[in-house]
Design a protein around this motif. Structure first.
Motif, PDB file in Angstrom:
ATOM      1  N   VAL A 280       0.909  -1.285  -0.092  1.00  0.00           N
ATOM      2  CA  VAL A 280       0.130   0.107   0.149  1.00  0.00           C
ATOM      3  C   VAL A 280       0.873   1.306   0.059  1.00  0.00           C
ATOM      4  CG1 VAL A 280      -1.642   1.370   1.410  1.00  0.00           C
ATOM      5  CG2 VAL A 280      -1.905  -1.292   1.170  1.00  0.00           C
ATOM      6  N   TYR A 281       0.880   1.937  -1.120  1.00  0.00           N
ATOM      7  CA  TYR A 281       1.616   3.353  -0.999  1.00  0.00           C
ATOM      8  C   TYR A 281       1.080   3.997  -2.332  1.00  0.00           C
ATOM      9  CZ  TYR A 281       5.666   6.238  -0.476  1.00  0.00           C
ATOM     10  OH  TYR A 281       6.611   7.273  -0.262  1.00  0.00           O
ATOM     11  N   VAL A 282       0.955   5.244  -2.274  1.00  0.00           N
ATOM     12  CA  VAL A 282       0.731   6.349  -3.280  1.00  0.00           C
ATOM     13  C   VAL A 282       1.480   7.246  -3.124  1.00  0.00           C
ATOM     14  CG1 VAL A 282      -0.979   7.947  -3.960  1.00  0.00           C
ATOM     15  CG2 VAL A 282      -1.858   5.603  -3.222  1.00  0.00           C
ATOM     16  N   GLU A 283       2.345   7.305  -4.258  1.00  0.00           N
ATOM     17  CA  GLU A 283       3.443   8.185  -4.336  1.00  0.00           C
ATOM     18  C   GLU A 283       3.141   9.558  -5.012  1.00  0.00           C
ATOM     19  OE1 GLU A 283       7.253   7.902  -7.800  1.00  0.00           O
ATOM     20  OE2 GLU A 283       7.090   6.352  -6.055  1.00  0.00           O
ATOM     21  N   SER A 284       2.069   9.618  -5.954  1.00  0.00           N
ATOM     22  CA  SER A 284       1.698  10.865  -6.674  1.00  0.00           C
ATOM     23  C   SER A 284       0.312  10.704  -7.375  1.00  0.00           C
ATOM     24  CB  SER A 284       2.756  11.259  -7.753  1.00  0.00           C
ATOM     25  OG  SER A 284       2.863  10.385  -8.782  1.00  0.00           O
ATOM     26  N   GLU A 285      -0.190  11.496  -8.125  1.00  0.00           N
ATOM     27  CA  GLU A 285      -1.286  11.484  -8.695  1.00  0.00           C
ATOM     28  C   GLU A 285      -0.946  10.596  -9.996  1.00  0.00           C
ATOM     29  OE1 GLU A 285      -4.617  12.345  -7.797  1.00  0.00           O
ATOM     30  OE2 GLU A 285      -3.262  12.585  -5.801  1.00  0.00           O
ATOM     31  N   PHE A 286       0.241  10.601 -10.451  1.00  0.00           N
ATOM     32  CA  PHE A 286       0.504   9.941 -11.985  1.00  0.00           C
ATOM     33  C   PHE A 286       1.505   8.838 -11.968  1.00  0.00           C
ATOM     34  CE2 PHE A 286       2.290  14.058 -11.395  1.00  0.00           C
ATOM     35  CZ  PHE A 286       3.703  13.906 -11.026  1.00  0.00           C
ATOM     36  N   ALA A 287       1.895   8.315 -10.576  1.00  0.00           N
ATOM     37  CA  ALA A 287       2.797   7.158 -10.597  1.00  0.00           C
ATOM     38  C   ALA A 287       1.935   6.083 -11.106  1.00  0.00           C
ATOM     39  CB  ALA A 287       3.236   6.893  -9.015  1.00  0.00           C
TER      40      ALA A 287
END
Length: 322
Positions: free
Chosen positions: A4-11
């Motif tokens: 679970v990880y969200v780096e950015s809106e466009f990764a």
């Protein structure tokens, strides 16, 4: 174990929660100013009853939109998770407030390795996290990540059009750009107290939170601003009361009008830095993105958009990283 990880809106989008198609719009929505963010034509949706009962053919078409969207996501290798449906008891308990299980972006959100259950302003959406809880328990609770919930909003006084102090913080208002997080505030969804709570929570994790004031006709920040790839955005500058945030002012811009922003022109979904999904109604936006090297795919989302959200609103990522 799930990552679970969200780096950015466009990764690169790898795992996402895709919304169900359930709603009972409260009667009050048709008589209050809280419907001012909806595009023209939203009245074609039934009010005061479940869409499935009030407009079964429209319901079936709505579900087909989401099915087609899922096919595109999976064709790009995205793992798609779905919330459960609302139970009969949950619908009954909602009463005149109505209920919703239709935009997975808002009842929770993911920032880095932190998953946060939101605090929703509209009464018919305050139980919306419940059908997604099974996804969170199965895929978030066992993962190496944080999992918290905002404080429960306080009960407003009768006739209080603001619906109380909150805190209100909804996923559609939260945009992630590495360690910089934007939080929208139009008075319709997230508010200053919600942004303050998020800033306090994230500070020990190394994040900066920037509040972005929005035009009163805009529900969420992602209805005014979309980060397509590093250095490129889609934006309705009229909807950003203080202009484009300083950290984004040197980025290339694809501008849209306030009318098109209300119709969800900025609410496409990047799959990675080179691919983007939008509605054929916004072919002009798609063409301008394609001219900048973006591969654009189109899915008709007209019924979904009539309810106030589009592709980004319909999804919440659990894994977005290179």
């Amino acid at each position: 174990m799930d990552e679970v990880y969200v780096e950015s809106e466009f990764a690169p989008l790898r795992t996402v929660v895709l919304a169900r198609s359930e709603v009972a719009i409260p009667v009050s929505a048709a008589t209050s100013g809280d419907s001012r963010f909806l595009a023209e034509g939203w009245q074609r949706n039934p009010v005061g009853k479940d869409m499935r009962e009030g407009a079964p053919e429209r319901q079936a078409a709505w579900e087909r939109e989401r099915d087609r969207f899922r096919e595109v996501l999976e064709a790009h290798g995205v793992r798609v998770l779905r919330p459960r449906r609302l139970s009969d008891q949950e619908k009954a308990e909602a009463g005149e407030d109505g209920y919703a299980n239709f935009f997975a972006r808002d009842p929770f959100f993911t920032i880095g390795d932190q998953v946060i259950e939101a605090s929703m302003r509209f009464r018919h959406r305050r139980r919306e996290v419940l059908p997604v809880r099974d996804v969170l328990l199965d895929h978030v609770l066992p993962a190496q990540c944080g999992y918290v919930a905002l404080p429960m909003p306080e009960t407003p006084e009768p006739g209080d059009a603001t619906l109380g102090r909150g805190p209100f913080l909804e996923g559609g208002d939260v945009l992630v750009l590495g360690s910089h997080v934007f939080v929208g505030d139009s008075g319709l969804a997230s508010n200053r107290l919600g942004a303050r709570w998020l800033a306090k929570y994230l500070a020990p994790h190394g994040y900066t939170v920037e509040r972005v004031r929005l035009h009163e006709q805009i529900l969420h920040l992602d209805c005014a601003l979309g980060l397509v790839r590093e250095g490129l955005l889609v934006v309705c500058e009229e909807a950003l009361l203080d202009g484009v945030p300083p950290i984004l002012r040197d980025w290339d811009r694809v501008p849209v009008s306030l009318e098109k922003a209300t119709a969800l022109a900025t609410n496409g979904l990047p799959l990675d830095q080179g691919s983007y999904i939008t509605d054929p109604a916004f072919a002009d936006v798609g063409e301008r993105l394609a001219a900048r090297g973006i591969h654009v795919e189109y899915v008709d989302f007209s019924i979904t958009r009539s309810l106030g959200g589009s592709f980004r609103c319909s999804t919440q990522p659990l894994l977005r990283r290179d």
